[in-house]
Write a protein that holds these residues in place. Structure first.
Motif, PDB file in Angstrom:
ATOM      1  N   VAL A   1       0.689  -1.131  -0.115  1.00  0.00           N
ATOM      2  CA  VAL A   1      -0.627   0.511  -0.142  1.00  0.00           C
ATOM      3  C   VAL A   1       1.373   1.147  -0.049  1.00  0.00           C
ATOM      4  O   VAL A   1       2.259   1.013   0.515  1.00  0.00           O
ATOM      5  CB  VAL A   1      -0.905   0.230   1.230  1.00  0.00           C
ATOM      6  N   ALA A   2       0.816   2.327  -0.254  1.00  0.00           N
ATOM      7  CA  ALA A   2       1.269   2.892  -0.817  1.00  0.00           C
ATOM      8  C   ALA A   2       0.289   4.994  -0.709  1.00  0.00           C
ATOM      9  O   ALA A   2      -1.015   4.541  -1.034  1.00  0.00           O
ATOM     10  CB  ALA A   2       1.781   3.545  -1.917  1.00  0.00           C
ATOM     11  N   ARG A   3       0.844   5.997  -0.234  1.00  0.00           N
ATOM     12  CA  ARG A   3      -0.421   7.338   0.246  1.00  0.00           C
ATOM     13  C   ARG A   3      -0.502   7.469  -1.137  1.00  0.00           C
ATOM     14  O   ARG A   3       0.479   7.661  -1.529  1.00  0.00           O
ATOM     15  CB  ARG A   3       0.231   7.702   1.549  1.00  0.00           C
ATOM     16  N   SER A   4      -1.375   8.764  -1.074  1.00  0.00           N
ATOM     17  CA  SER A   4      -1.480   8.938  -2.742  1.00  0.00           C
ATOM     18  C   SER A   4      -2.210  10.898  -2.016  1.00  0.00           C
ATOM     19  O   SER A   4      -2.701  10.554  -1.308  1.00  0.00           O
ATOM     20  CB  SER A   4      -2.421   8.892  -4.245  1.00  0.00           C
ATOM     21  N   ASP A   5      -1.143  11.931  -3.031  1.00  0.00           N
ATOM     22  CA  ASP A   5      -2.156  13.373  -2.269  1.00  0.00           C
ATOM     23  C   ASP A   5      -3.090  13.688  -3.269  1.00  0.00           C
ATOM     24  O   ASP A   5      -3.449  14.579  -2.991  1.00  0.00           O
ATOM     25  CB  ASP A   5      -0.694  13.496  -2.750  1.00  0.00           C
ATOM     26  N   ALA A   6      -2.771  12.619  -4.323  1.00  0.00           N
ATOM     27  CA  ALA A   6      -4.323  13.014  -5.021  1.00  0.00           C
ATOM     28  C   ALA A   6      -5.502  12.361  -5.104  1.00  0.00           C
ATOM     29  O   ALA A   6      -5.278  11.322  -4.175  1.00  0.00           O
ATOM     30  CB  ALA A   6      -4.134  12.843  -6.657  1.00  0.00           C
ATOM     31  N   SER A   7      -6.945  12.683  -5.706  1.00  0.00           N
ATOM     32  CA  SER A   7      -7.882  12.252  -4.816  1.00  0.00           C
ATOM     33  C   SER A   7      -7.742  10.672  -5.482  1.00  0.00           C
ATOM     34  O   SER A   7      -7.393  10.187  -6.620  1.00  0.00           O
ATOM     35  CB  SER A   7      -8.987  12.786  -5.987  1.00  0.00           C
ATOM     36  N   VAL A   8      -9.370   9.805  -5.429  1.00  0.00           N
ATOM     37  CA  VAL A   8      -8.925   8.416  -5.980  1.00  0.00           C
ATOM     38  C   VAL A   8      -9.152   8.626  -6.960  1.00  0.00           C
ATOM     39  O   VAL A   8      -8.836   8.071  -8.402  1.00  0.00           O
ATOM     40  CB  VAL A   8     -10.238   7.602  -5.520  1.00  0.00           C
ATOM     41  N   HIS A   9     -10.175   9.016  -8.244  1.00  0.00           N
ATOM     42  CA  HIS A   9     -10.543   9.135  -9.494  1.00  0.00           C
ATOM     43  C   HIS A   9      -8.967   9.553 -10.609  1.00  0.00           C
ATOM     44  O   HIS A   9      -8.472   8.905 -11.150  1.00  0.00           O
ATOM     45  CB  HIS A   9     -11.423  10.007 -10.005  1.00  0.00           C
ATOM     46  N   ASP A  10      -8.535  10.894  -9.503  1.00  0.00           N
ATOM     47  CA  ASP A  10      -7.206  11.228 -10.249  1.00  0.00           C
ATOM     48  C   ASP A  10      -6.050   9.949  -9.917  1.00  0.00           C
ATOM     49  O   ASP A  10      -5.566   9.668 -11.061  1.00  0.00           O
ATOM     50  CB  ASP A  10      -6.601  12.274  -9.739  1.00  0.00           C
ATOM     51  N   THR A  11      -5.932   9.709  -9.190  1.00  0.00           N
ATOM     52  CA  THR A  11      -4.707   8.154  -8.501  1.00  0.00           C
ATOM     53  C   THR A  11      -5.254   7.773  -9.673  1.00  0.00           C
ATOM     54  O   THR A  11      -4.087   6.849 -10.364  1.00  0.00           O
ATOM     55  CB  THR A  11      -5.414   8.325  -7.131  1.00  0.00           C
ATOM     56  N   ALA A  12      -6.268   7.265 -10.020  1.00  0.00           N
ATOM     57  CA  ALA A  12      -7.201   5.934 -10.983  1.00  0.00           C
ATOM     58  C   ALA A  12      -6.827   6.275 -11.930  1.00  0.00           C
ATOM     59  O   ALA A  12      -6.025   4.888 -12.726  1.00  0.00           O
ATOM     60  CB  ALA A  12      -8.461   5.609  -9.683  1.00  0.00           C
ATOM     61  N   THR A  13      -6.957   7.239 -12.008  1.00  0.00           N
ATOM     62  CA  THR A  13      -6.531   7.790 -13.925  1.00  0.00           C
ATOM     63  C   THR A  13      -5.238   7.164 -13.943  1.00  0.00           C
ATOM     64  O   THR A  13      -4.852   7.518 -15.773  1.00  0.00           O
ATOM     65  CB  THR A  13      -7.175   9.614 -14.243  1.00  0.00           C
ATOM     66  N   ARG A  14      -4.472   8.652 -13.161  1.00  0.00           N
ATOM     67  CA  ARG A  14      -3.033   7.862 -13.753  1.00  0.00           C
ATOM     68  C   ARG A  14      -2.269   6.475 -13.574  1.00  0.00           C
ATOM     69  O   ARG A  14      -1.289   6.762 -14.375  1.00  0.00           O
ATOM     70  CB  ARG A  14      -2.216   8.808 -12.295  1.00  0.00           C
ATOM     71  N   PHE A  15      -3.127   6.264 -12.373  1.00  0.00           N
ATOM     72  CA  PHE A  15      -2.436   4.175 -12.950  1.00  0.00           C
ATOM     73  C   PHE A  15      -2.809   3.855 -14.031  1.00  0.00           C
ATOM     74  O   PHE A  15      -1.998   3.433 -14.689  1.00  0.00           O
ATOM     75  CB  PHE A  15      -2.726   3.688 -11.421  1.00  0.00           C
ATOM     76  N   ALA A  16      -4.090   3.882 -14.524  1.00  0.00           N
ATOM     77  CA  ALA A  16      -4.613   3.792 -15.897  1.00  0.00           C
ATOM     78  C   ALA A  16      -3.226   3.809 -17.208  1.00  0.00           C
ATOM     79  O   ALA A  16      -2.853   3.251 -18.212  1.00  0.00           O
ATOM     80  CB  ALA A  16      -6.057   3.937 -15.966  1.00  0.00           C
ATOM     81  N   GLU A  17      -3.005   5.793 -16.500  1.00  0.00           N
ATOM     82  CA  GLU A  17      -2.038   5.776 -17.765  1.00  0.00           C
ATOM     83  C   GLU A  17      -0.658   5.010 -17.924  1.00  0.00           C
ATOM     84  O   GLU A  17      -0.621   5.175 -19.054  1.00  0.00           O
ATOM     85  CB  GLU A  17      -2.127   7.895 -17.412  1.00  0.00           C
ATOM     86  N   GLN A  18      -0.289   5.323 -16.423  1.00  0.00           N
ATOM     87  CA  GLN A  18       1.209   4.194 -16.385  1.00  0.00           C
ATOM     88  C   GLN A  18       0.626   2.783 -17.003  1.00  0.00           C
ATOM     89  O   GLN A  18       1.940   2.438 -17.902  1.00  0.00           O
ATOM     90  CB  GLN A  18       1.572   4.557 -14.960  1.00  0.00           C
ATOM     91  N   VAL A  19      -0.249   2.710 -16.823  1.00  0.00           N
ATOM     92  CA  VAL A  19      -0.134   1.407 -17.172  1.00  0.00           C
ATOM     93  C   VAL A  19       0.308   0.992 -18.523  1.00  0.00           C
ATOM     94  O   VAL A  19       0.520   0.319 -19.595  1.00  0.00           O
ATOM     95  CB  VAL A  19      -1.782  -0.033 -17.237  1.00  0.00           C
ATOM     96  N   ARG A  20      -0.555   1.969 -20.080  1.00  0.00           N
ATOM     97  CA  ARG A  20      -1.346   1.827 -21.086  1.00  0.00           C
ATOM     98  C   ARG A  20       0.534   2.926 -21.379  1.00  0.00           C
ATOM     99  O   ARG A  20       1.151   1.726 -21.843  1.00  0.00           O
ATOM    100  CB  ARG A  20      -2.056   2.601 -21.566  1.00  0.00           C
ATOM    101  N   THR A  21       1.023   3.709 -20.886  1.00  0.00           N
ATOM    102  CA  THR A  21       2.439   4.005 -21.332  1.00  0.00           C
ATOM    103  C   THR A  21       3.274   2.793 -21.387  1.00  0.00           C
ATOM    104  O   THR A  21       4.211   2.479 -22.468  1.00  0.00           O
ATOM    105  CB  THR A  21       2.964   5.556 -20.380  1.00  0.00           C
ATOM    106  N   SER A  22       3.482   2.151 -20.214  1.00  0.00           N
ATOM    107  CA  SER A  22       4.104   0.921 -20.072  1.00  0.00           C
ATOM    108  C   SER A  22       3.267   0.030 -20.906  1.00  0.00           C
ATOM    109  O   SER A  22       4.701  -1.371 -21.045  1.00  0.00           O
ATOM    110  CB  SER A  22       4.235   0.497 -18.956  1.00  0.00           C
ATOM    111  N   GLY A  23       2.875  -0.098 -22.006  1.00  0.00           N
ATOM    112  CA  GLY A  23       2.676  -1.354 -23.090  1.00  0.00           C
ATOM    113  C   GLY A  23       1.454  -2.048 -22.664  1.00  0.00           C
ATOM    114  O   GLY A  23       1.507  -3.115 -22.808  1.00  0.00           O
ATOM    115  N   MET A  24       0.958  -2.294 -21.299  1.00  0.00           N
ATOM    116  CA  MET A  24       0.372  -3.188 -20.750  1.00  0.00           C
ATOM    117  C   MET A  24      -1.397  -2.690 -20.833  1.00  0.00           C
ATOM    118  O   MET A  24      -1.874  -1.437 -21.943  1.00  0.00           O
ATOM    119  CB  MET A  24       0.567  -3.290 -19.524  1.00  0.00           C
TER     120      MET A  24
END
Length: 126
Positions: free
Chosen positions: A3-26
């Protein structure tokens, strides 16, 4: 669960995570918004989202070590808000998944752990 703490909202953190997944080719296979589902039934729930994602390059080797690991793959990330309005990002440690399926010595674990760590770090640095 890692578990890691995020300073952003749930929606923003989830959107950023999804972007990172796609950027990494997954691939992002699904994004489940538990709060929206609860609200559709007139139930209250703090923000809570699951992102289901993966890539055969990283998941298949673990399934080759232990076919039953397929129940825990593709990987999932949970992003939620606690009662103190803090956002958290968590996921099951690939080592735990491997151990759960009798494949603790599977060589696919370390690369998958590194991949997960990179995704989370990149998400939280934005």
């Amino acid at each position: 669960m890692i578990v890691a703490r995020s300073d952003a909202s749930v929606h923003d953190t989830a959107t950023r995570f999804a972007e990172q997944v796609r950027t990494s080719g997954m691939t992002v296979f699904a994004r489940v918004d538990h709060r929206q589902s609860a609200m559709s039934r007139s139930m209250a729930l703090l923000p809570n989202e699951v992102i289901i994602f993966g890539d055969p390059k990283s998941g298949t080797p673990l399934i080759q070590c232990a076919p039953s690991a397929g129940i825990d793959l593709p990987m999932k990330a949970l992003i939620w808000q606690d009662d103190d309005n803090q956002t958290w990002l968590g996921y099951n440690d690939p080592a735990w998944i491997a151990e759960r399926h009798g494949a603790a010595d599977c060589p696919a674990v370390k690369p998958l752990q590194q991949e997960m760590r990179k995704l989370v770090e990149a998400t939280l640095q934005q």
